[in-house]
Design an enzyme around this catalytic site. Structure first.
Site, PDB file in Angstrom:
ATOM      1  N   CYS A   1      22.360  -2.792 -31.401  1.00  0.00           N
ATOM      2  CA  CYS A   1      20.898  -2.669 -31.249  1.00  0.00           C
ATOM      3  C   CYS A   1      20.419  -1.234 -31.347  1.00  0.00           C
ATOM      4  O   CYS A   1      19.241  -0.990 -31.603  1.00  0.00           O
ATOM      5  CB  CYS A   1      20.453  -3.308 -29.939  1.00  0.00           C
TER       6      CYS A   1
ATOM      7  N   HIS B   1      16.531  -7.560 -22.208  1.00  0.00           N
ATOM      8  CA  HIS B   1      15.937  -6.968 -23.419  1.00  0.00           C
ATOM      9  C   HIS B   1      15.651  -8.117 -24.397  1.00  0.00           C
ATOM     10  O   HIS B   1      16.271  -8.245 -25.442  1.00  0.00           O
ATOM     11  CB  HIS B   1      16.877  -5.917 -24.017  1.00  0.00           C
TER      12      HIS B   1
ATOM     13  N   GLN C   1      14.684  -7.731 -28.269  1.00  0.00           N
ATOM     14  CA  GLN C   1      15.834  -7.313 -29.077  1.00  0.00           C
ATOM     15  C   GLN C   1      16.692  -8.522 -29.451  1.00  0.00           C
ATOM     16  O   GLN C   1      17.055  -8.720 -30.609  1.00  0.00           O
ATOM     17  CB  GLN C   1      16.673  -6.306 -28.269  1.00  0.00           C
TER      18      GLN C   1
ATOM     19  N   ARG D   1       8.011  -1.245 -20.852  1.00  0.00           N
ATOM     20  CA  ARG D   1       9.441  -0.890 -20.758  1.00  0.00           C
ATOM     21  C   ARG D   1       9.603  -0.100 -19.471  1.00  0.00           C
ATOM     22  O   ARG D   1       8.951   0.933 -19.281  1.00  0.00           O
ATOM     23  CB  ARG D   1       9.896  -0.056 -21.962  1.00  0.00           C
TER      24      ARG D   1
ATOM     25  N   ASP E   1      26.793  -2.684 -27.783  1.00  0.00           N
ATOM     26  CA  ASP E   1      25.715  -1.782 -27.358  1.00  0.00           C
ATOM     27  C   ASP E   1      26.384  -0.589 -26.678  1.00  0.00           C
ATOM     28  O   ASP E   1      27.588  -0.608 -26.384  1.00  0.00           O
ATOM     29  CB  ASP E   1      24.782  -2.546 -26.389  1.00  0.00           C
TER      30      ASP E   1
ATOM     31  N   ARG F   1      13.030  -6.134 -36.186  1.00  0.00           N
ATOM     32  CA  ARG F   1      12.260  -6.081 -34.931  1.00  0.00           C
ATOM     33  C   ARG F   1      10.764  -6.238 -35.240  1.00  0.00           C
ATOM     34  O   ARG F   1      10.028  -6.881 -34.487  1.00  0.00           O
ATOM     35  CB  ARG F   1      12.487  -4.746 -34.196  1.00  0.00           C
TER      36      ARG F   1
END
Ligand code: CP
Ligand code: NVA
Length: 309
Positions: free
Chosen positions: A267, A135, A138, A108, A227, A293
Site C-alpha cells: 500500500c 484502513h 485502502q 485520518r 506493508d 485509490r
C-alpha cells in the site's frame, strides 16, 4: 447517507456495488485528463472536508482527484490550523460546523475514539481515511486492483499477507469475510493479529490461517500483500521490532513458494520489508494499486451520499 468507517460495518452488497461502480467509471474515463470531471458530475456542488492528523501522500491526493472528477471540491485541514485539540474546541462543536459547511468528511487520525466521537455528532457522512485499527479505503481499493489484474473474483484466489499485524491487515481480515476469500497470514508470533479480531473472524466462519512462517503463508499464493513493519502510530523500539521480521521479507527466495504469476501489492510508503527487485519486478502491481485509490474512493463517496448507480 452512509458512513464508511470499517469494512465490517458495510454490507457485502454495498461493497460489491462500490467495486462495480468504480470499474464502470474507470472504464469510461480512458480519454479524460486527470482533472476533467466525469460526464454526469454526480457530486456537482458538493464539498468534501479532509482532515489529516497524520502524514499522507496517496490518500490526500487521490481523494482530491476523486471528488474533483465527480464534479465537487475539497478542502484539507491540518490539526494545527483549527481549534480542535489546540484551543479546546470540542469534537461535537467541530462536527456541527462541518455538518453546516460541508457534505462529507474524511478523517485520518491517531485516535480510534475520535472516529467514533465524530461519527456520533456529525450530521454528514464520515469516512475513515486511516486510524490505528483500520484502513478501509485502502483495502477496498486493493480488492479492486486484485480483481482487475487477475481478472477473477477474489473469492477464487489464494490471498496471503506477510508482515506486521496492523490497521491494513485488520481491514484485510474483515474483507476476507465480506468477500469470502482464504487469507493466509505470515508474521512473527509476537506480532500475531489482535486476539479480538481473530476470534471475531473465527466466530463468523472466516477462512483465515495464521502461520509464524512467511514460507508457509505464501505457498500457492495468487497474491501477496505487505506493508511497512513500522507504522505511523507505532511507538516502538524500531531496531528491535525490525529484528523480529528479518525472515518475513518479500524477496525472490520467498516468492518461489507462491504461484509463478503471483501478484505482489504494497500500500506504500515502503520500508525494507520488500526487496527493490520484487517491488520493481514483473510481479509487482504497486503503481496500479496506488492509482486505483482514485477510482474506488469516487465510488465510496457516491455510496456515502446515496448516489451509487
Ligand atoms: N497508502 C496510503 O494510505 O498512503 P498515504 O499514507 O500516503 O496516504
Ligand atoms: N500501516 C501503515 C499504513 C500507511 C498507509 C500506517 O498506519 O502507517
Amino acid at each position: 447517507m452512509n458512513n464508511f468507517l470499517d469494512i465490517k460495518k458495510v454490507s457485502k452488497n454495498s461493497l460489491r456495488k462500490i467495486l462495480d461502480d468504480a470499474r464502470g467509471r474507470k472504464n469510461k474515463r480512458t480519454n479524460f485528463s486527470t482533472l476533467d470531471p466525469d460526464r454526469d458530475k454526480p457530486l456537482s456542488g458538493k464539498l468534501l472536508v479532509q482532515m489529516y492528523e497524520k502524514t499522507s501522500l496517496r490518500t490526500r491526493i487521490s481523494f482530491y482527484l476523486a471528488i474533483r472528477q465527480l464534479g465537487g471540491s475539497t478542502i484539507t485541514l491540518r490539526p494545527d490550523e483549527i481549534h480542535l485539540n489546540k484551543n479546546g474546541e470540542s469534537i461535537s462543536d467541530t462536527a456541527m460546523i462541518l455538518s453546516n459547511y460541508a457534505d462529507i468528511f474524511m478523517l485520518r487520525t491517531n485516535n480510534e475514539n475520535k472516529i467514533s466521537e465524530f461519527a456520533k455528532h456529525i450530521k454528514i457522512p464520515i469516512i475513515n481515511g486511516l486510524s490505528p485499527l483500520s484502513h478501509p479505503t485502502q483495502i477496498l481499493s486493493d480488492i479492486f486492483t486484485i480483481e482487475e489484474i487477475k481478472k477473477k473474483k477474489i473469492s477464487s484466489l489464494n490471498i496471503s499477507w506477510v508482515g506486521d499485524s496492523n490497521n491494513v491487515l485488520n481491514s484485510l481480515i474483515e474483507a476476507s469475510l465480506k468477500f469470502s476469500f482464504v487469507l493466509k497470514i505470515g508474521c512473527p508470533k509476537k506480532y500475531n493479529p489482535p486476539k479480538k479480531i481473530v476470534s471475531w473472524a473465527k466466530k463468523n466462519k472466516g477462512k483465515i490461517f495464521i502461520y509464524n512462517s512467511a514460507k508457509k503463508a505464501v505457498i500457492n499464493a495468487d497474491v501477496i500483500l505487505t506493508d511497512k513493519v513500522i507504522s505511523l502510530n507505532d511507538k516502538v523500539n524500531v531496531k528491535k521490532k525490525k529484528s523480529f521480521f528479518k525472515n518475513f521479507k518479500i524477496d525472490n527466495k520467498l516468492i518461489k513458494f507462491a504461484k509463478k504469476n503471483v501478484l505482489i501489492l504494497h500500500c506504500l510508503p515502503r520500508g525494507d520489508e520488500i526487496s527493490n527487485e520484487i517491488f520493481n519486478g514483473r510481479n509487482s502491481g504497486v503503481w496500479q494499486q496506488a492509482s486505483n485509490r482514485i477510482h474506488v474512493q469516487k465510488s465510496i463517496l457516491l455510496y456515502c451520499l446515496n448516489k451509487l448507480r
